[in-house]
Design a protein around this motif. Structure first.
Motif, PDB file in Angstrom:
ATOM      1  N   GLN A 804       2.933  -8.377  94.602  1.00  0.00           N
ATOM      2  CA  GLN A 804       2.854  -8.411  95.892  1.00  0.00           C
ATOM      3  C   GLN A 804       4.016  -8.603  96.718  1.00  0.00           C
ATOM      4  OE1 GLN A 804       0.867 -12.614  97.541  1.00  0.00           O
ATOM      5  NE2 GLN A 804      -0.236 -12.611  95.691  1.00  0.00           N
ATOM      6  N   GLY A 805       4.177  -8.125  97.759  1.00  0.00           N
ATOM      7  CA  GLY A 805       5.793  -7.549  98.832  1.00  0.00           C
ATOM      8  C   GLY A 805       6.209  -6.883  98.078  1.00  0.00           C
ATOM      9  N   THR A 806       5.407  -5.757  97.612  1.00  0.00           N
ATOM     10  CA  THR A 806       5.954  -3.793  96.950  1.00  0.00           C
ATOM     11  C   THR A 806       4.929  -3.316  97.451  1.00  0.00           C
ATOM     12  OG1 THR A 806       5.123  -4.448  94.611  1.00  0.00           O
ATOM     13  CG2 THR A 806       7.640  -5.543  95.750  1.00  0.00           C
ATOM     14  N   PHE A 807       5.498  -1.974  98.242  1.00  0.00           N
ATOM     15  CA  PHE A 807       4.785  -1.184  97.834  1.00  0.00           C
ATOM     16  C   PHE A 807       4.329   0.253  96.534  1.00  0.00           C
ATOM     17  CE2 PHE A 807       6.316  -1.805 102.007  1.00  0.00           C
ATOM     18  CZ  PHE A 807       5.038  -2.339 102.486  1.00  0.00           C
ATOM     19  N   LEU A 825      -1.257  -9.225 102.426  1.00  0.00           N
ATOM     20  CA  LEU A 825      -1.998 -10.567 102.952  1.00  0.00           C
ATOM     21  C   LEU A 825      -2.552 -10.231 101.893  1.00  0.00           C
ATOM     22  CD1 LEU A 825      -3.408  -9.623 106.440  1.00  0.00           C
ATOM     23  CD2 LEU A 825      -1.353 -11.486 106.245  1.00  0.00           C
ATOM     24  N   ALA A 826      -3.118 -11.194 101.077  1.00  0.00           N
ATOM     25  CA  ALA A 826      -3.549 -10.896  99.926  1.00  0.00           C
ATOM     26  C   ALA A 826      -4.526 -12.466  99.707  1.00  0.00           C
ATOM     27  CB  ALA A 826      -2.332 -11.350  98.184  1.00  0.00           C
ATOM     28  N   TRP A 827      -4.999 -11.639  99.229  1.00  0.00           N
ATOM     29  CA  TRP A 827      -6.791 -13.462  98.897  1.00  0.00           C
ATOM     30  C   TRP A 827      -7.399 -12.999  97.710  1.00  0.00           C
ATOM     31  CZ3 TRP A 827     -11.499 -12.602 101.873  1.00  0.00           C
ATOM     32  CH2 TRP A 827     -12.602 -13.949 102.317  1.00  0.00           C
ATOM     33  N   SER A 850      -5.867  -7.167  99.143  1.00  0.00           N
ATOM     34  CA  SER A 850      -4.905  -7.287  99.783  1.00  0.00           C
ATOM     35  C   SER A 850      -4.293  -6.652 100.646  1.00  0.00           C
ATOM     36  CB  SER A 850      -3.512  -7.255  98.803  1.00  0.00           C
ATOM     37  OG  SER A 850      -2.240  -6.830  98.820  1.00  0.00           O
ATOM     38  N   PHE A 851      -3.688  -6.434 101.637  1.00  0.00           N
ATOM     39  CA  PHE A 851      -3.143  -5.511 102.502  1.00  0.00           C
ATOM     40  C   PHE A 851      -2.080  -5.412 103.095  1.00  0.00           C
ATOM     41  CE2 PHE A 851      -3.975  -4.188 107.353  1.00  0.00           C
ATOM     42  CZ  PHE A 851      -4.194  -2.652 106.934  1.00  0.00           C
ATOM     43  N   LYS A 852      -0.725  -4.582 102.649  1.00  0.00           N
ATOM     44  CA  LYS A 852       0.521  -4.416 103.277  1.00  0.00           C
ATOM     45  C   LYS A 852       0.829  -3.270 103.613  1.00  0.00           C
ATOM     46  CE  LYS A 852       0.694  -5.228  98.462  1.00  0.00           C
ATOM     47  NZ  LYS A 852       1.418  -4.787  97.591  1.00  0.00           N
ATOM     48  N   LEU A 891       0.458   2.239 105.755  1.00  0.00           N
ATOM     49  CA  LEU A 891      -0.286   1.286 104.779  1.00  0.00           C
ATOM     50  C   LEU A 891      -0.372   1.143 103.392  1.00  0.00           C
ATOM     51  CD1 LEU A 891      -2.359   1.445 107.750  1.00  0.00           C
ATOM     52  CD2 LEU A 891      -0.429  -0.565 107.350  1.00  0.00           C
ATOM     53  N   GLU A 892      -0.815   0.149 103.113  1.00  0.00           N
ATOM     54  CA  GLU A 892      -1.748  -0.016 101.465  1.00  0.00           C
ATOM     55  C   GLU A 892      -3.195  -1.038 101.284  1.00  0.00           C
ATOM     56  OE1 GLU A 892       1.903   1.702  98.235  1.00  0.00           O
ATOM     57  OE2 GLU A 892       0.639   0.253  98.247  1.00  0.00           O
TER      58      GLU A 892
END
Length: 933
Positions: A804-807, A825-827, A850-852, A891-892
């Motif tokens: 999380q927090g990286t691409f 955002l991670a669910w 997850s949507f980042k 976006l990823e």
């Protein structure tokens, strides 16, 4: 000769027959069980507790209920029946007799309710003197105590049995076995109803209406309604090898370790043979003040004994086990357990999440209660099933709760887990929690299936008097008495609410004898290297002053060095409690270059082992020369980790650096960390990275000097320390971070002025049975005109693991900005959907989404592609392949299946924007390995 001494002779005789056995396998067994607990904690065949309940109307027949009764969890004594020649018969006899309390009052009848045909005990039978309106309820083993009332008639009833009426006289024996005859007609009727069971309905359901009233009455019964309150809490956490079988005791495992038999005991909670390996005791004083609102825990005593003391990270294991199996508050809407959230049976969502059934009206310690049974509406959801005993008066307070995790719940590694809570009426009329106990039988694989964790907690000395304001001084929620870890046996004897068993009391002797065994040293050496990633240089008598490691960095690989060899070491607090030294030497077989790092740290505290222990209060000086890529600073682990040998992308743009820095860190006990760093370094591009000015001049080396000021606030965060790094116990605490980096020209050779400000916020939201939602938002700006080395590089993940927090699909140095805003955002749904799909629900898979994304902007002053900057000597040409972001965000989207084989995570990553550039990947597969409950 009394029964207890006969049992002692029998057990002694039995144990002596197994002398001179082999100890190596048991040593491995103990270490493996400890390793299992450690692995599950750090990433995070069960006994069949059978009790058969048949109730009328819509209540289903239950065959897998794990019951916790008064006699099974707290009231087990040391009395046992005579053992027979068969070990199994001896175990059965011990288990039955262990639950029988000693008779201390001739005016008290000790009664046992059994089935007349099978001889099995009948749990939760009711006994009442109807004329006197005096009644009690039996426990899970069919036992109850009631006053002798000569001349009165005692009526004993149970669901599915005919009532039994007994005339009590002065000649009635103190030990009374009450046999009940099965009511075949009643059973037959109930069975028919169970087969035609009506669909559960919340409308016009008496149980639901009662629970609505219980939930509504919660605020009236909270202790927080008082201006002050305090109590003492004693807690004991025992870890043991579970379910030792007769074959194992008779096999080669115990052949040369006769002392192990002295450690084996019958667990009073599941009636199995266990071998305790660790026991942790804590005495805490809890304080509460209403205005201004504040709560604080003062740890008055703490003691740890057992195998965890032999491993430096054993203290961390105890901390995490306490967090996983923490105290639960039934009156909270969500119960925090196993680092998950379970809806409470009396929480605000209980009516929609659980099914409730009124069972009977019973007596619990002379208090008339309404007994309700409850279970999750969907058995795969993370919830409980069990019994609530609600006072049959206007308070509607819970008197007692026995509950368990259903056998088919989606929780990993838990074969059986049960809880008991009991509330007691205080002198002022309030009801307060006085008993909170838990037992968890864990299983990882067939090999590592024997772990058991037993937590017993007792609350005493409730008081509502005003509390000295000095005790609330400071913002730390947990403080330690200066003598907390130095308490003697007399202190613990005076404060224990439950006594240590013989094996727990003899834990120190057990560990000493285990340490003297032939192969123990090598087993521990291998275990420590695997668990702690460091190799100690000390011995049993001399604690390690220097540790070698991390082990996983000894060999690695990168584009410039090829195969890279590294040797590293550091000192411990045993060398000096304030001064710490660490460093490494590395060699690249392809570049034929040597690298080093040397660091000296002074700790203002006296840490137990390393200066990274919370709260960190240090000043350090470090000098290093090495090679790295711009994206390495975003790695979650050491760049020389051997697993970084394999990457999904090529990392070919690198630079050599020669760096010196002075760092200061000061953490408060309430979670605010302040850091200040002065850093100077020179960079030399290598690999496919080139430093080229706008006029085409190649730059061989540039030098920068920076001052970095940072603030990090994590209120309520707790940590554990491994030898390699400090880790959060859980991720529930929010995080607020602010940093400013200022580059200073002409100071210590610095070539540039720069000012970079960054801010970030993290918060986890729990969604009940829908799992949790992690949010990360951050932004930053580079305020000066600077070359690209000082611009903002997005956090690129160059490993095969999703973070999380990286691409995941962005190339290193693909974008450069001087303004940015980023979100993640991670669910984690924790199986909410899969648990409702036939067949798939048996796999216990869990969903992850997850949507980042990131918005980036490059101001004109830092854009080398603009004509106005073509001759600007302060700027450098961008590296090959670097682009400027438009108004569109990057976006990823990530969708994954987690908990495959209870440990594997597989994520599909899709890049949604900037997909037409050459050489980029639009999609990919990422993995994770995570042992969680």
């Amino acid at each position: 000769m009394n029964k207890s001494s006969k049992v002692d002779r029998c057990v002694t005789s039995f144990l002596s027959s197994f002398r001179q056995r082999e100890e190596m396998r048991i040593m491995e067994r103990i270490i493996l069980s400890f390793l299992f607990l450690f692995l599950v904690s750090f990433t995070a065949q069960a006994y069949s507790f059978r009790s058969w309940f048949i109730v009328s109307d819509t209540l289903p027949v239950r065959n897998d209920s794990l019951k916790l009764g008064k006699g099974s969890l707290l009231s087990a004594t040391d009395s046992m029946a005579l053992a027979t020649n068969s070990l199994i018969q001896m175990m059965d006899s011990l288990a039955k007799e262990a639950a029988k309390p000693a008779i201390v009052d001739s005016n008290l009848l000790q009664c046992y309710v059994v089935d007349s045909q099978t001889g099995d005990s009948i749990p939760y039978a009711n006994a009442v003197y109807r004329n006197l309106k005096l009644g009690v309820s039996s426990d899970a083993d069919g036992h109850f105590s009631i006053a002798r009332k000569p001349g009165e008639q005692l009526t004993v009833t149970a669901v599915g049995y005919k009532p039994r009426r007994i005339k009590i006289t002065s000649d009635t024996p103190n030990m009374l076995h009450v046999t009940l005859i099965s009511d075949s007609r009643q059973l037959q009727g109930v069975v028919v109803k169970a087969k035609r069971r009506h669909k559960y309905s919340r409308k016009d359901n008496p149980a639901v209406e009662l629970m609505r009233r219980v939930i509504a009455a919660k605020k009236q019964t909270h202790l927080e309604n008082h201006d002050y309150y305090q109590y003492d809490k004693y807690q004991k956490v025992t870890m043991a090898i579970n379910n030792l079988t007769p074959d194992e005791l008779e096999g080669s495992m115990f052949k040369k370790a006769p002392w192990l038999f002295e450690q084996v005991e019958v667990c009073p909670y599941n009636k199995k043979l266990i071998l305790p390996i660790s026991v942790d005791e804590t005495l805490t004083q809890h304080l509460y003040r209403k205005s201004p609102r504040d709560e604080k825990d003062i740890v008055l005593g703490q003691s740890t004994k057992g195998i965890s003391k032999l491993i430096q990270t054993g203290e961390a294991l105890n901390t995490i086990v306490k967090d996983l199996f923490k105290d639960i508050n039934l009156y909270d809407d969500q119960i925090d357990l196993l680092q998950k959230r379970f809806p409470s049976p009396i929480g605000s969502t209980a009516i929609s999440f659980y099914h409730f059934y009124i069972d009977d009206t019973v007596y619990v310690n002379q208090n008339q209660c309404i007994r309700l049974q409850f279970m999750p509406a969907n058995q795969q959801d993370f919830g409980f099933r069990g019994e609530l005993y609600v006072l049959n008066d206007s308070s509607l307070h819970v008197k007692k709760c026995d509950m368990q995790l259903p056998a088919n719940t989606g929780v990993n590694f838990v074969d059986a887990m049960k809880f008991e809570q009991e509330f007691t009426k205080l002198d002022n009329g309030d009801w307060a929690l006085t008993t909170d106990n838990m037992i968890a039988e864990l299983k990882l694989t067939d090999l590592l299936q024997r772990a058991i964790v037993i937590r017993t907690t007792g609350m005493t000395n409730y008081s509502f008097n005003p509390i000295d304001t000095k005790l609330f001084k400071g913002k730390a929620k947990i403080t330690y008495d200066v003598n907390a870890k130095m308490r003697d046996n007399d202190f613990w004897a005076a404060h224990r609410t439950t006594q240590l068993t013989k094996s727990e009391a003899g834990m120190d002797s057990f560990i000493k004898r285990m340490a003297k065994t032939k192969h123990f040293k090598w087993v521990m050496f291998a275990s420590k290297a695997l668990i702690e990633n460091f190799i100690e240089t000390g011995s049993e008598k001399t604690p390690s002053k220097i540790d070698l490691g991390p082990v996983n960095t000894f060999v690695s690989k990168n584009f410039v060095d090829g195969i890279r060899l590294r040797a590293s070491a550091r000192t411990t607090a045993k060398f000096n409690p304030h001064w710490f030294f660490e460093g490494y030497y590395a060699y690249g077989t392809k570049s034929h270059r040597s690298y080093y790092d040397a660091k000296v740290t002074y700790s203002f505290n006296k840490p137990d082992y390393q200066p990274i222990e919370f709260p960190v209060r240090t000043i350090s000086v470090e000098s290093s020369r090495d090679v790295e890529s711009p994206s390495d600073k975003y790695l979650k682990h050491n760049k020389d980790n051997i697993f970084m040998t394999f990457r999904p992308v090529k990392v070919e743009q690198m630079y050599f650096y020669d760096r010196q820095k002075i760092s200061f860190m000061w953490e408060t006990s309430y979670g605010l960390a302040t850091s200040l760093e002065l850093r100077t370094e020179s960079n030399q591009p290598t690999g496919k990275l080139v430093y080229e000015k706008m006029d085409g001049t190649l730059v061989d080396k540039l030098r920068m000097t920076e001052v970095i000021l940072g603030f990090n606030f994590r209120p309520g965060q707790t940590y554990v320390n491994s030898k390699q790094k400090r880790m959060e116990v859980n991720l529930d605490a929010p995080e607020f971070k602010l940093t400013h980096t200022m580059g200073v020209k002409h100071f210590l050779g610095g070539n540039f002025n720069s000012n970079l400000t960054e801010v970030s916020v993290y918060k986890r939201f729990w969604l009940g049975s829908w799992g949790h939602f992690d949010t990360r938002v951050q932004g930053g700006a580079q305020w000066n005109k600077v070359p690209f080395q000082f611009l903002i590089t997005p956090p690129v993940n160059t490993s095969y693991f999703e973070h999380q927090g990286t691409f995941n699909l962005m190339q290193s140095l693909e974008f450069l900005n001087d303004r940015y805003a980023q979100f993640n955002l991670a669910w984690d749904l924790e199986g909410k959907i899969f648990n409702r799909v036939p067949l798939i629900k048996k796999l216990k898979w869990r969903e992850y989404v997850s949507f980042k994304g990131m918005w980036g902007h490059l101001t004109d002053k830092n854009n080398p592609y603009l004509l106005q900057n073509i001759n600007d000597l302060d700027l450098y040409k961008f590296p090959e392949g670097t682009r400027i972001m438009t108004h569109d965000p990057y976006l990823e989207f990530v969708v994954g299946v987690h908990n495959i084989f209870k440990c594997l995570e597989v994520d599909y990553v899709r890049r949604l924007t900037y997909t037409h550039a050459p050489g980029i990947s639009k999609s990919g597969i990422r993995f994770g390995f995570n042992l969680v409950f």
